[in-house]
Design a protein around this motif. Structure first.
Motif, mmCIF file in Angstrom:
data_model
loop_
_atom_site.group_PDB
_atom_site.id
_atom_site.type_symbol
_atom_site.label_atom_id
_atom_site.label_comp_id
_atom_site.label_asym_id
_atom_site.label_seq_id
_atom_site.Cartn_x
_atom_site.Cartn_y
_atom_site.Cartn_z
ATOM 1 N N ASP A 138 0.850 -1.189 0.000
ATOM 2 C CA ASP A 138 0.000 0.000 0.000
ATOM 3 C C ASP A 138 0.891 1.246 0.000
ATOM 4 O OD1 ASP A 138 -2.249 1.575 -0.023
ATOM 5 O OD2 ASP A 138 -2.960 1.018 1.979
ATOM 6 N N ASP B 249 -1.229 2.287 11.029
ATOM 7 C CA ASP B 249 -2.246 1.585 10.241
ATOM 8 C C ASP B 249 -1.618 0.440 9.449
ATOM 9 O OD1 ASP B 249 -4.881 1.282 8.802
ATOM 10 O OD2 ASP B 249 -3.631 1.921 7.120
ATOM 11 N N THR C 174 -0.757 -2.473 11.678
ATOM 12 C CA THR C 174 -1.946 -3.218 12.112
ATOM 13 C C THR C 174 -2.449 -4.133 11.002
ATOM 14 O OG1 THR C 174 -2.612 -1.417 13.582
ATOM 15 C CG2 THR C 174 -4.321 -2.988 12.944
ATOM 16 N N ARG C 175 -2.414 -3.638 9.773
ATOM 17 C CA ARG C 175 -2.976 -4.368 8.640
ATOM 18 C C ARG C 175 -2.046 -5.430 8.065
ATOM 19 N NH1 ARG C 175 -3.639 0.214 4.847
ATOM 20 N NH2 ARG C 175 -4.163 -1.415 3.358
ATOM 21 N N PHE C 176 -0.744 -5.197 8.124
ATOM 22 C CA PHE C 176 0.207 -6.103 7.478
ATOM 23 C C PHE C 176 1.145 -6.728 8.512
ATOM 24 C CE2 PHE C 176 -0.558 -2.584 4.338
ATOM 25 C CZ PHE C 176 -1.407 -3.305 3.504
ATOM 26 N N LYS C 177 1.065 -8.037 8.611
ATOM 27 C CA LYS C 177 1.848 -8.751 9.638
ATOM 28 C C LYS C 177 3.293 -8.966 9.228
ATOM 29 C CE LYS C 177 -1.749 -8.807 12.135
ATOM 30 N NZ LYS C 177 -1.831 -7.743 13.167
#
Length: 316
Positions: A187, A204, A207-210
């Motif tokens: 992103d 953000d 949180t979204r991408f491990k």
């Protein structure tokens, strides 16, 4: 008697031309005020140029004005013309569209105009344009990141404020990444060249991408916000954070090797305002013009050459 009058007239005309030739270069500099690190650097380098160039050139006078808004800068341009009687201008516009007409008005009255970084919407209002290389600002980081990742990995990017400059940088970045299909850009979001905004964007992403292997934060202020978010989240998967513009704090980290995630940078120093002032002043002192466009190269900064880009006295 007629011959004498003609001789007197000729001598008077010659004297007028000589006086005109000896007229000093009265250079106005219009820049944004120091509202964040980069513009603080702009103000510092502009005043360095005034001090050093006036000392070296007795026929040169430089007046520096900084504005907090486009309206204030437009008013300053009128002051520079009517009060300071400038005959040359170097301007980094607060906003492109809002400053085009005010600059055009000075240009129409014979003021030589050099525009820096943020272009005007009508290039006929200027004589010369000086800027950093925004294409290289995007391509150099992409090349470095792709090489460090060995052509494979997951990447996130933080963009600046939505502008043509930001678009140029992002387009160049993506064009290089396209040559490495094993690298996935998860992103890209706008961090607005702001440390706090970048911190929130990176939170953000985390949180979204491990799994994130590298981050391109297209500005060093944003890179500091990214590092803070990573440290706060205690994430150890991110091996590389690439900022940009060569802020002294980031270059010092690179020079000292104090953070293994900071492995390189790309130059886009506010020093280009100094370069623009120097180029303009020297050309006008010789009665010459600058090329229509001068691009100051954006180059890779590594630990090996970091000392050449470290300016500890500058605020940026």
């Amino acid at each position: 008697m007629l011959l004498t009058r003609r001789l007197v007239a000729t001598l008077a005309l010659a004297g007028a031309f000589a006086a005109q030739a000896q007229t000093p270069v009265n250079l106005g500099v219009a820049i944004p005020s120091a509202d964040h690190g980069f513009t603080a650097g702009i103000v510092w380098w502009a005043n360095q140029a005034k001090k050093e160039l006036e000392a070296a050139n007795p026929g040169l006078k430089i007046t520096v004005k900084a504005a907090a808004s486009a309206g204030e800068q437009a008013n300053q341009l009128q002051d520079l013309l009517t009060t300071n009687k400038i005959n040359a201008l170097v301007i980094l516009p607060q906003e492109s569209a809002a400053l085009t007409k005010p600059v055009q008005q000075l240009h129409n009255k014979g003021v030589y105009v050099t525009v820096v970084d943020r272009g005007l919407t009508d290039a006929s209002a200027q004589d010369a344009y000086v800027a950093g290389d925004n294409t290289a600002f995007g391509s150099v980081p992409a090349e470095f990141i792709a090489k460090q990742l060995g052509g494979k990995g997951d990447l996130v990017a933080l963009r600046g404020i939505p502008t043509t400059i930001d678009n140029e940088r992002m387009d160049a970045f993506k064009a290089v990444l396209a040559k490495s299909p094993g690298i996935k850009l998860l992103d890209a979001k706008h961090g607005n060249w702001n440390r706090d905004d970048a911190f929130k964007v990176m939170q953000d992403f985390l949180t979204r991408f491990k799994k994130i292997d590298a981050v391109w934060a297209a500005d060093d202020d944003m890179a500091f916000g990214v590092l803070k978010a990573i440290d706060q989240a205690k994430r150890s998967d991110i091996k590389l954070v690439f900022g940009g513009a060569g802020a002294k704090g980031m270059v010092k980290i690179l020079k000292d090797g104090s953070d293994p995630r900071i492995q390189a940078n790309v130059s886009y120093s506010p020093k280009f305002i100094y370069d623009a002032i120097k180029l303009t002043a020297e050309a006008r002192l010789k009665g010459q013009k600058l090329p229509a466009k001068t691009i100051v190269p954006s180059v890779l900064i590594t630990r090996d050459n970091a000392k050449d880009f470290y300016f500890p006295d500058s605020p940026f």
